[in-house]
Each structure stands twice: as structure tokens, then as C-alpha cells.
Motif scaffolding. Structure first.
Motif, PDB file in Angstrom:
ATOM      1  N   ARG A 191     161.466  51.250  16.207  1.00  0.00           N
ATOM      2  CA  ARG A 191     161.183  49.974  16.876  1.00  0.00           C
ATOM      3  C   ARG A 191     160.411  50.238  18.170  1.00  0.00           C
ATOM      4  N   ALA A 192     159.662  49.243  18.576  1.00  0.00           N
ATOM      5  CA  ALA A 192     158.884  49.387  19.809  1.00  0.00           C
ATOM      6  C   ALA A 192     159.804  49.486  21.016  1.00  0.00           C
ATOM      7  N   THR A 193     159.405  50.293  21.973  1.00  0.00           N
ATOM      8  CA  THR A 193     160.140  50.409  23.226  1.00  0.00           C
ATOM      9  C   THR A 193     159.130  50.550  24.356  1.00  0.00           C
ATOM     10  N   ILE A 194     159.478  50.061  25.531  1.00  0.00           N
ATOM     11  CA  ILE A 194     158.553  50.048  26.671  1.00  0.00           C
ATOM     12  C   ILE A 194     158.975  51.078  27.703  1.00  0.00           C
ATOM     13  N   ASP A 195     158.037  51.884  28.124  1.00  0.00           N
ATOM     14  CA  ASP A 195     158.253  52.802  29.232  1.00  0.00           C
ATOM     15  C   ASP A 195     157.927  52.036  30.517  1.00  0.00           C
ATOM     16  N   TYR A 196     158.973  51.602  31.217  1.00  0.00           N
ATOM     17  CA  TYR A 196     158.759  50.747  32.384  1.00  0.00           C
ATOM     18  C   TYR A 196     158.193  51.502  33.584  1.00  0.00           C
ATOM     19  N   GLU A 197     158.166  52.828  33.514  1.00  0.00           N
ATOM     20  CA  GLU A 197     157.484  53.590  34.562  1.00  0.00           C
ATOM     21  C   GLU A 197     155.971  53.410  34.451  1.00  0.00           C
ATOM     22  N   LYS A 198     155.514  53.130  33.244  1.00  0.00           N
ATOM     23  CA  LYS A 198     154.082  52.918  33.024  1.00  0.00           C
ATOM     24  C   LYS A 198     153.711  51.431  33.011  1.00  0.00           C
ATOM     25  N   CYS A 199     154.607  50.591  32.555  1.00  0.00           N
ATOM     26  CA  CYS A 199     154.321  49.160  32.365  1.00  0.00           C
ATOM     27  C   CYS A 199     153.942  48.494  33.692  1.00  0.00           C
ATOM     28  N   VAL A 200     152.904  47.636  33.646  1.00  0.00           N
ATOM     29  CA  VAL A 200     152.489  46.880  34.836  1.00  0.00           C
ATOM     30  C   VAL A 200     152.662  45.378  34.622  1.00  0.00           C
ATOM     31  N   SER A 201     153.455  45.004  33.614  1.00  0.00           N
ATOM     32  CA  SER A 201     153.820  43.600  33.358  1.00  0.00           C
ATOM     33  C   SER A 201     152.618  42.686  33.138  1.00  0.00           C
ATOM     34  N   CYS A 202     151.572  43.203  32.497  1.00  0.00           N
ATOM     35  CA  CYS A 202     150.423  42.335  32.214  1.00  0.00           C
ATOM     36  C   CYS A 202     150.756  41.309  31.140  1.00  0.00           C
ATOM     37  N   GLY A 203     151.675  41.662  30.232  1.00  0.00           N
ATOM     38  CA  GLY A 203     152.096  40.728  29.196  1.00  0.00           C
ATOM     39  C   GLY A 203     151.188  40.647  27.992  1.00  0.00           C
ATOM     40  N   VAL A 204     150.147  41.481  27.942  1.00  0.00           N
ATOM     41  CA  VAL A 204     149.221  41.420  26.809  1.00  0.00           C
ATOM     42  C   VAL A 204     149.947  41.707  25.496  1.00  0.00           C
ATOM     43  N   CYS A 205     150.954  42.566  25.532  1.00  0.00           N
ATOM     44  CA  CYS A 205     151.711  42.887  24.316  1.00  0.00           C
ATOM     45  C   CYS A 205     152.436  41.668  23.756  1.00  0.00           C
ATOM     46  N   ILE A 206     152.835  40.755  24.635  1.00  0.00           N
ATOM     47  CA  ILE A 206     153.571  39.564  24.191  1.00  0.00           C
ATOM     48  C   ILE A 206     152.731  38.746  23.222  1.00  0.00           C
ATOM     49  N   SER A 207     151.475  38.532  23.578  1.00  0.00           N
ATOM     50  CA  SER A 207     150.608  37.712  22.729  1.00  0.00           C
ATOM     51  C   SER A 207     149.931  38.520  21.630  1.00  0.00           C
ATOM     52  N   SER A 208     150.277  39.805  21.514  1.00  0.00           N
ATOM     53  CA  SER A 208     149.716  40.640  20.453  1.00  0.00           C
ATOM     54  C   SER A 208     150.707  40.925  19.333  1.00  0.00           C
ATOM     55  N   CYS A 209     151.989  40.692  19.581  1.00  0.00           N
ATOM     56  CA  CYS A 209     153.008  41.006  18.572  1.00  0.00           C
ATOM     57  C   CYS A 209     153.079  39.915  17.519  1.00  0.00           C
ATOM     58  N   PRO A 210     152.763  40.218  16.248  1.00  0.00           N
ATOM     59  CA  PRO A 210     152.779  39.199  15.190  1.00  0.00           C
ATOM     60  C   PRO A 210     154.190  38.793  14.752  1.00  0.00           C
ATOM     61  N   PHE A 211     155.208  39.488  15.252  1.00  0.00           N
ATOM     62  CA  PHE A 211     156.578  39.166  14.876  1.00  0.00           C
ATOM     63  C   PHE A 211     157.353  38.502  16.017  1.00  0.00           C
ATOM     64  N   GLY A 212     156.690  38.235  17.116  1.00  0.00           N
ATOM     65  CA  GLY A 212     157.350  37.544  18.222  1.00  0.00           C
ATOM     66  C   GLY A 212     158.529  38.309  18.773  1.00  0.00           C
ATOM     67  N   ALA A 213     158.417  39.636  18.802  1.00  0.00           N
ATOM     68  CA  ALA A 213     159.548  40.454  19.247  1.00  0.00           C
ATOM     69  C   ALA A 213     159.550  40.690  20.754  1.00  0.00           C
ATOM     70  N   ILE A 214     158.485  40.295  21.432  1.00  0.00           N
ATOM     71  CA  ILE A 214     158.369  40.567  22.862  1.00  0.00           C
ATOM     72  C   ILE A 214     158.315  39.243  23.614  1.00  0.00           C
ATOM     73  N   ALA A 215     159.107  39.133  24.656  1.00  0.00           N
ATOM     74  CA  ALA A 215     159.175  37.880  25.419  1.00  0.00           C
ATOM     75  C   ALA A 215     159.415  38.200  26.891  1.00  0.00           C
ATOM     76  N   ASP A 216     159.159  37.202  27.731  1.00  0.00           N
ATOM     77  CA  ASP A 216     159.297  37.401  29.174  1.00  0.00           C
ATOM     78  C   ASP A 216     160.333  36.450  29.763  1.00  0.00           C
ATOM     79  N   LYS A 217     160.861  36.838  30.911  1.00  0.00           N
ATOM     80  CA  LYS A 217     161.814  35.993  31.615  1.00  0.00           C
ATOM     81  C   LYS A 217     161.093  34.815  32.263  1.00  0.00           C
ATOM     82  N   THR A 218     161.824  33.714  32.469  1.00  0.00           N
ATOM     83  CA  THR A 218     161.243  32.559  33.142  1.00  0.00           C
ATOM     84  C   THR A 218     162.167  32.071  34.254  1.00  0.00           C
ATOM     85  N   GLN A 219     161.628  31.169  35.063  1.00  0.00           N
ATOM     86  CA  GLN A 219     162.391  30.533  36.133  1.00  0.00           C
ATOM     87  C   GLN A 219     162.453  29.016  35.934  1.00  0.00           C
ATOM     88  N   ILE A 220     162.317  28.577  34.689  1.00  0.00           N
ATOM     89  CA  ILE A 220     162.320  27.141  34.407  1.00  0.00           C
ATOM     90  C   ILE A 220     163.587  26.482  34.947  1.00  0.00           C
TER      91      ILE A 220
END
Length: 515
Positions: A191-220
Motif C-alpha cells: 500500500r502507498a505510504t508517505i515519507d513526511y520528511e520529504k512531503c511538502v503538502s502540495c496535495g497533488v497526490c490527492i487528485s491523482s489517486c483513482p481509488f480516492g485513498a488519499i485525503a486531507d484534513k479540513t477546518q470546516i
């Protein structure tokens, strides 16, 4: 490849979750056990429609609900109700902790990564170039078709390059391919895993995953609670907003709709973009090339963090100008000291930026266009039918153009030309972090001396951000039309340019760099 701008079943679920969490916030009885009902509202019935089990579908929605509440994911191997850890104390902290980009493990399809396979397009040709070029004898003919032995294959791709029918395909994990930081790998279960030492939170992966497995937190939830408390909450809306909420939703209608949601006022971030432009132009003129070989723009936080992480020798070359979001927030709080500021934009990385010490006292909330659309639907606000508010008319054409690739650099060059008409300013721009990295490699090789560099994490610029709603090409066109309507064209013509003189230098503290 990004799925942004296509209203897929994943986009619908995202929207439904934002809407239901907003409804929960507006109802306001604070019975967090009721969150357990949301997956059943979004996934009704008894039969799964997109996954193998309706229970799996609801479990994934449940994790999305937690993230939409600003909470972390639950552990897969521990029993816990959906509402675990959600109480008044946990949700009242409006400054969320990273990570903002999260992988819901049981939604991940464990996609093959860097695997060459033969498709049904193989014709079993007599030449068999795929066999001839393979250096490891990994390709053979089985039942009249090319077959690749994965144990022998070294992923060189030669077979793919010579196939006359393009029958050999390279299978890659879409989220990993889209990640410009190479921060996504596979865990022990594939399964996909994120190395947060490298991640810069651009979020491009969120809109690239065809299975909707990646999501972000909100402040709604937190933002709605703030509005309901009677606080003066002012929305600052990013230049990419034009057309995001529908072709007939003018800026004036959007302003009216936001005020109907309970915002005290709405301000264009184009104001801050103009201020950012002026400062970067002045910095370039004073530092390049005498003090710095080149200067790079600062408005995209993911780009600037990437540059400082991977090219620390260039940390002084990245402009120290505040981002448009921060400039605008500080401008608002100069006029309204008691106000709370909510940034509404296309970007996930702005959520991370808002946690910085120099930013969090000015920007209180960060929401995406997608999340705000959920708020509109929760309140059943008909955007096209609403009576328009007074024209916002805040930013210049240059400030509004920050939303599209190349817009920042163009704005800065125009101001430089106003100040010093004889100055030649070579420009290079890149969108997508991989291209940004290549641009900096050229600078490292000494091929960008005297340049102004513009970096954008999202391919296409801010209009391609993860939190946008409409297709990138359409957004680019609508932003360009909106630019033409601006009464002022160049950033230093802004009537708010005097604000620069009144802003303090605390922004620079985070980088320990003198102005």
C-alpha cells in the motif's frame, strides 16, 4: 495524471462528506456520536456500488469524516468508534497539526509500481523485437503472445520502446508518479505510504489517486463554529476563485453568498499578490546580480519548502516576501484587529503554511473551494440565483494573474520595468515540483545567472490546486478574462501599496534570515 476537474464518484464522496460535516456543524448540538450516521447517509442501502463491500465503502467515508473534522485517522488494527477522540477540546484547537495529507490504507488498491507487462494489444509478431532487446532474457513467447518474467525483469523499458504495437505498458502507482518529492513508496503490504520528511503538502497526490485513498484534513467544523459564535470572520479569497463555483456565479454573487454564510466581509487576495509583487520587484532590483545570482518567487509554499529542503544553498535566493495570503491577512487585521481571517483557495499546502509561527496569528482558518462548496450545499444556498453584492474590485490585473502559471513572474517583471525601464529580466518558470527541481538544477549549474525564477507546485499553477473544482484549462481562461476587467493593470498601481510600509518583519523569523 490528475483527475481534477472531472466530477468522479470520488469527487462526489468528497463533496458529500464536506456537506454533511457542515450540516453537523450548523445543527450545533455537539453530539459527536451522530457522526456515526454520516457514512450511512452518504452510502445508503445494502449493496455496494463502487467497491467490493458496502461496509468497506462506509468505513472509508468514516475516515474521511474524521479528517473533515480535523482529526487523525484511526488505527486499522484497533477497535474504535468513528467519534473516538472527538470532543470539545480536540475540535476547538483551530490550528491543526500535520500531516494534512493522509492515506486511508484500506482504500488503497496497492497499485503495481514500476512494472512492465504485455497487454492484449500484442500481435505475436515474427520480428519479436521485445525478445531481441531484453538484456536479461526476461521476455519470451507464451501461447503466441509476449510474456515478461517479473523475476528476471530489471525495469529497463527497452521492450516497451521497441514494440511496434505499443503492446507493452509500464504500470506505475499514480500517486507516486505525481509526487514531485518522491515521498510516496510502498509499505510491507504494497500500500502507498508517505515519507513526511520529504512531503511538502502540495496535495497533488490527492487528485491523482483513482481509488480516492488519499485525503486531507479540513477546518470546516471549526470555521462554522467560529461564525456561529458571533466572531467577525472575514474571508480572503485567492485569485483562482473565478468560475470555480459555476460559470454564472460572478465574483459579486460569490461575495454575496459568502456573506450569507455568515462572513463579515470578503477580500480578494489579489491585494496581497500586488504587495508581494512590489516587494519581490524591489528585492530583485537591489540584490540581483550583485548579492544573489538569481531570485525565485515565494508565493507557493510547497515550491519554496521544496527548494529549501533540496537546495539549501539557495535558501537566500528564495524571496523572503510574504505570500499573498499573509499579506492580505495582515492588511485585514490592520483594519479589523478583532477579526478572524479565513483563507479560501485552491491549495492544501496553505494549510501547512498557516501553522507557521509568523502566519498563525494572522491566518486563522484555511479552506479550499471544494470545502466551501460543501458549506454552500449544507445551507442550500443557490449561488446562481443570489442577488449580487457590491463589486469587490480590489486587485490589479497583475495580482489576479497570480493564479495561473507564469503570472507571478510576469507581474514582477512589469513592476521592474516601471521602476527601471532599461533593465532586462530573464525569466524561467516551472509548474509541478519535478519541473521546479529541474529548473533549480539548471541554476545550480550556473545557467540561471541574473534570472527571476517562478515555481509552482501544481501543474498549471494555482488553478490546478487540489481544492479546485473546475478543469484547469477552463479556470485559466476565466482568470484571464477576469484580469482584463481590472481597472488597474500593474501591481504598483494598487491603491493599497502604502500598506507595505506598515508591516513588521516577523515573517522573516521563521527562516532566521535578515530582510
Amino acid at each position: 495524471m490528475s483527475l481534477k476537474g472531472i466530477f468522479t464518484v470520488i469527487a462526489k464522496v468528497r463533496r458529500d462528506v464536506f456537506t454533511e460535516v457542515a450540516k453537523f456543524a450548523y445543527e450545533g448540538d455537539n453530539d459527536y456520536n451522530k457522526l456515526e450516521e454520516i457514512p450511512y447517509k452518504i452510502i445508503p442501502g445494502e449493496i455496494a456500488t463502487v467497491r467490493e463491500s458496502i461496509f468497506l465503502e462506509r468505513a472509508i467515508v468514516g475516515e474521511r469524516v474524521r479528517l473533515a473534522m480535523g482529526m487523525p485517522l484511526r488505527k486499522i488494527n484497533e477497535h474504535a468508534p468513528l467519534s473516538t477522540g472527538i470532543d470539545e477540546k480536540s475540535v476547538s484547537n483551530i490550528i491543526h497539526k500535520p500531516p494534512f495529507v493522509n492515506i486511508i490504507k484500506f482504500a488503497c488498491n496497492s497499485c503495481p509500481d514500476n512494472v512492465y507487462k504485455t497487454s492484449d494489444m500484442c500481435r505475436g509478431c515474427l520480428a519479436r523485437p521485445c525478445i531481441e532487446v531484453c538484456p536479461k532474457d526476461a521476455v519470451s513467447m507464451v501461447n503466441g503472445k509476449s510474456f515478461i518474467d517479473q523475476e528476471k525483469c530489471i525495469k529497463c523499458g527497452r521492450c516497451k520502446s521497441v514494440c511496434p504495437y505499443s503492446a507493452i505498458i509500464k504500470m506505475e502507482r499514480p500517486c507516486a508518479v505525481s509526487c514531485g518529492m518522491d515521498a510516496i513508496k510502498s509499505d510491507d503490504f504494497g500500500r502507498a505510504t508517505i515519507d513526511y520528511e520529504k512531503c511538502v503538502s502540495c496535495g497533488v497526490c490527492i487528485s491523482s489517486c483513482p481509488f480516492g485513498a488519499i485525503a486531507d484534513k479540513t477546518q470546516i467544523y471549526q470555521l462554522i463554529q467560529e461564525i456561529k459564535s458571533g466572531s467577525k470572520v472575514i474571508a480572503e479569497i485567492a485569485p483562482a476563485f473565478v468560475g470555480q463555483f459555476g460559470p454564472k456565479v460572478t465574483p459579486e454573487k460569490l461575495k454575496a453568498a459568502l456573506i450569507k454564510l455568515g462572513f463579515f466581509d470578503v477580500v480578494e487576495v489579489a491585494i496581497g499578490a500586488d504587495l508581494c509583487t512590489i516587494e519581490e520587484a524591489e528585492d530583485y532590483l537591489s540584490k540581483v546580480p550583485d548579492k544573489l545570482e538569481f531570485m525565485a518567487t515565494s508565493c507557493c509554499p510547497s515550491w519554496s519548502v521544496m527548494a529549501k529542503k533540496q537546495f539549501p544553498e539557495f535558501k537566500d535566493n528564495i524571496s523572503m516576501a510574504m505570500t499573498p495570503m499573509v499579506f492580505t491577512a495582515r492588511f485585514i487585521k490592520q483594519k479589523h484587529e478583532d477579526a478572524k481571517v479565513a483563507f479560501i483557495g485552491p491549495c492544501v499546502s496553505k494549510k501547512l503554511e498557516a501553522t507557521r509561527n509568523s502566519v498563525k496569528s494572522h491566518v486563522d482558518y484555511v479552506l479550499t473551494f471544494e470545502e466551501v462548496m460543501g458549506m454552500f450545499e449544507a445551507k442550500d444556498i443557490q449561488l446562481e440565483e443570489i442577488e449580487p453584492a457590491k463589486d469587490m474590485n480590489y486587485g490589479t490585473a497583475a495580482g489576479r494573474g497570480f493564479a495561473v502559471s507564469g503570472g507571478v513572474a510576469n507581474a514582477v517583471v512589469d513592476v521592474i520595468k516601471k521602476i527601471d525601464p532599461e533593465r532586462e529580466v530573464p525569466v524561467d518558470s516551472a509548474d509541478g515540483l519535478k519541473e521546479c527541481r529541474n529548473m533549480l538544477l539548471l541554476a545550480k549549474a550556473g545557467k540561471r545567472k541574473g534570472y527571476l525564477l517562478e515555481g509552482m507546485a501544481c501543474p498549471g499553477g494555482c488553478v490546478a490546486g487540489t481544492g479546485t473544482i473546475q478543469p484547469v484549462s477552463k479556470s485559466t481562461a476565466t482568470v484571464n478574462v477576469y484580469k482584463k476587467k481590472a481597472p488597474l493593470q500593474v501591481a504598483n498601481e494598487s491603491k493599497f501599496s502604502h500598506v507595505l510600509a506598515n508591516l513588521d518583519d516577523s515573517w522573516y523569523d521563521d527562516w532566521n534570515i535578515e530582510k
